[in-house]
Design an enzyme around this catalytic site. Sequence first.
Site, PDB file in Angstrom:
ATOM      1  N   LEU A  39      78.107  60.954 -62.279  1.00  0.00           N
ATOM      2  CA  LEU A  39      77.149  60.886 -61.175  1.00  0.00           C
ATOM      3  C   LEU A  39      75.750  60.483 -61.634  1.00  0.00           C
ATOM      4  O   LEU A  39      75.267  60.939 -62.673  1.00  0.00           O
ATOM      5  CB  LEU A  39      77.092  62.248 -60.470  1.00  0.00           C
ATOM      6  CG  LEU A  39      78.437  62.741 -59.906  1.00  0.00           C
ATOM      7  CD1 LEU A  39      78.261  64.121 -59.263  1.00  0.00           C
ATOM      8  CD2 LEU A  39      79.026  61.750 -58.893  1.00  0.00           C
ATOM      9  N   HIS A  43      74.575  58.302 -56.392  1.00  0.00           N
ATOM     10  CA  HIS A  43      75.531  59.253 -55.807  1.00  0.00           C
ATOM     11  C   HIS A  43      74.785  60.429 -55.164  1.00  0.00           C
ATOM     12  O   HIS A  43      75.152  60.891 -54.071  1.00  0.00           O
ATOM     13  CB  HIS A  43      76.453  59.827 -56.886  1.00  0.00           C
ATOM     14  CG  HIS A  43      77.314  58.818 -57.595  1.00  0.00           C
ATOM     15  ND1 HIS A  43      77.161  58.508 -58.923  1.00  0.00           N
ATOM     16  CD2 HIS A  43      78.345  58.070 -57.152  1.00  0.00           C
ATOM     17  CE1 HIS A  43      78.078  57.615 -59.281  1.00  0.00           C
ATOM     18  NE2 HIS A  43      78.808  57.329 -58.224  1.00  0.00           N
ATOM     19  N   GLY A 154      77.675  53.988 -50.252  1.00  0.00           N
ATOM     20  CA  GLY A 154      76.484  53.235 -50.653  1.00  0.00           C
ATOM     21  C   GLY A 154      76.555  51.773 -50.240  1.00  0.00           C
ATOM     22  O   GLY A 154      77.618  51.155 -50.286  1.00  0.00           O
ATOM     23  N   ARG A 194      78.499  51.804 -64.616  1.00  0.00           N
ATOM     24  CA  ARG A 194      78.845  50.767 -65.597  1.00  0.00           C
ATOM     25  C   ARG A 194      77.617  50.236 -66.340  1.00  0.00           C
ATOM     26  O   ARG A 194      77.772  49.507 -67.327  1.00  0.00           O
ATOM     27  CB  ARG A 194      79.601  49.630 -64.917  1.00  0.00           C
ATOM     28  CG  ARG A 194      81.026  50.031 -64.508  1.00  0.00           C
ATOM     29  CD  ARG A 194      81.884  48.847 -64.103  1.00  0.00           C
ATOM     30  NE  ARG A 194      83.285  49.201 -63.986  1.00  0.00           N
ATOM     31  CZ  ARG A 194      83.930  49.394 -62.836  1.00  0.00           C
ATOM     32  NH1 ARG A 194      83.287  49.292 -61.683  1.00  0.00           N
ATOM     33  NH2 ARG A 194      85.209  49.714 -62.837  1.00  0.00           N
TER      34      ARG A 194
HETATM   35  P1  AMP Z   1      81.506  55.029 -57.399  1.00  0.00           P
HETATM   36  O1  AMP Z   1      81.468  56.348 -58.076  1.00  0.00           O
HETATM   37  O2  AMP Z   1      80.899  53.927 -58.212  1.00  0.00           O
HETATM   38  O3  AMP Z   1      82.865  54.685 -56.851  1.00  0.00           O
HETATM   39  O4  AMP Z   1      80.552  55.150 -56.141  1.00  0.00           O
HETATM   40  C1  AMP Z   1      80.735  56.167 -55.190  1.00  0.00           C
HETATM   41  C2  AMP Z   1      79.828  55.917 -54.020  1.00  0.00           C
HETATM   42  O5  AMP Z   1      78.472  55.885 -54.474  1.00  0.00           O
HETATM   43  C3  AMP Z   1      80.085  54.571 -53.323  1.00  0.00           C
HETATM   44  O6  AMP Z   1      79.954  54.739 -51.919  1.00  0.00           O
HETATM   45  C4  AMP Z   1      78.983  53.699 -53.861  1.00  0.00           C
HETATM   46  O7  AMP Z   1      78.609  52.643 -53.010  1.00  0.00           O
HETATM   47  C5  AMP Z   1      77.855  54.712 -54.004  1.00  0.00           C
HETATM   48  N1  AMP Z   1      76.863  54.233 -54.978  1.00  0.00           N
HETATM   49  C6  AMP Z   1      77.094  53.833 -56.253  1.00  0.00           C
HETATM   50  N2  AMP Z   1      75.949  53.417 -56.821  1.00  0.00           N
HETATM   51  C7  AMP Z   1      74.985  53.533 -55.881  1.00  0.00           C
HETATM   52  C8  AMP Z   1      73.583  53.252 -55.858  1.00  0.00           C
HETATM   53  N3  AMP Z   1      72.947  52.746 -56.906  1.00  0.00           N
HETATM   54  N4  AMP Z   1      72.905  53.520 -54.721  1.00  0.00           N
HETATM   55  C9  AMP Z   1      73.538  54.030 -53.628  1.00  0.00           C
HETATM   56  N5  AMP Z   1      74.850  54.318 -53.594  1.00  0.00           N
HETATM   57  C10 AMP Z   1      75.566  54.071 -54.700  1.00  0.00           C
END
Ligand code: AMP
Length: 289
Positions: A39, A43, A154, A194
């Site tokens: 996180l 997140h 996001g 990443r």
């Molecule tokens: P992930 O853990 O990468 O699958 O992301 C989980 C959620 O967090 C998804 O809805 C993403 O779009 C959101 N998210 C990831 N990075 C960001 C960011 N920099 N700003 C806002 N939301 C994000």
Amino acid sequence: MKRRSTMKLIKDKTPLKAHCAAYREAQQAIAFVPTMGNLHNGHLRLVEAAKQKADKVIVSIFVNPRQFAPHEDYNTYPRTLEKDYETLSKLGGVDLVFAPSASAMYSADCDISIHLPRLETILCGASRPHFFSGVMVVLAKLFNLISPQFVFMGEKDFQQLVITRELVKALDFPIEIISVPTVREPDGLAMSSRNQYLSAKERELAPVLYNTLKRVAADVAASQVFSKKTVQQAKEALASLGIVVDYIEVRYASDLREIKEGEVVSRQWVVVGAAVIGKTRLIDNVLSG
Ligand code: AMP
């Protein structure tokens, strides 16, 4: 609005369903934030928004094998459950963290696939053909297990957001998808788990993707007309820095429909881009006002 006592960590579907049934029984609205963990503040912004909206907040942490191709980073994707749990505990307001293993989530004979053929094959789907189908399967399962009223996602993963809205509509999930603007580092780079794959030099270069997409957006905003030339110039600028561009496109935001050369833009649009810096694939976007 209430705030919780201790945050539960649940690893199996049966107790998850029992907790969610109890919340529903008590007429408590559930907001759900699906994540792959590791996180960061992006997140956490989703979690903060979820806390404002519902009585109960559930965060899932699950690196979903079905959305990774064999050559991708499923095995090396950063898994930091203990730290994530601590981060969410400190933040407060999260009632339950669901962190299943792959085998708890999928039975060995689970052979379902879900497709949205047009949306899942464009943009990121062109180079990651397995990806959105895998995302849709895991989200459909999570939505069924949790039955949230609200799901927070996001704008950073813009195509995923559009596809999730379409999934909810197509399968009649009684869910409102709420999107949250991208959270960025001070230099503009969109926060992402990443980003830690980037070397120091690559990290320095990385904000150029966002800056380039912003330039394309400024051109379209100024002329209100879409021209391929602007996009071509943006691709060339990135390529000249040794960045391998997967795509840069301007599409209508609600359905990711293409905009034709010379077309006057008629509704909200988004500049979307994906590029590989070193070995790291980054995505970003700029949404029109
Ligand atoms: P992930 O853990 O990468 O699958 O992301 C989980 C959620 O967090 C998804 O809805 C993403 O779009 C959101 N998210 C990831 N990075 C960001 C960011 N920099 N700003 C806002 N939301 C994000």
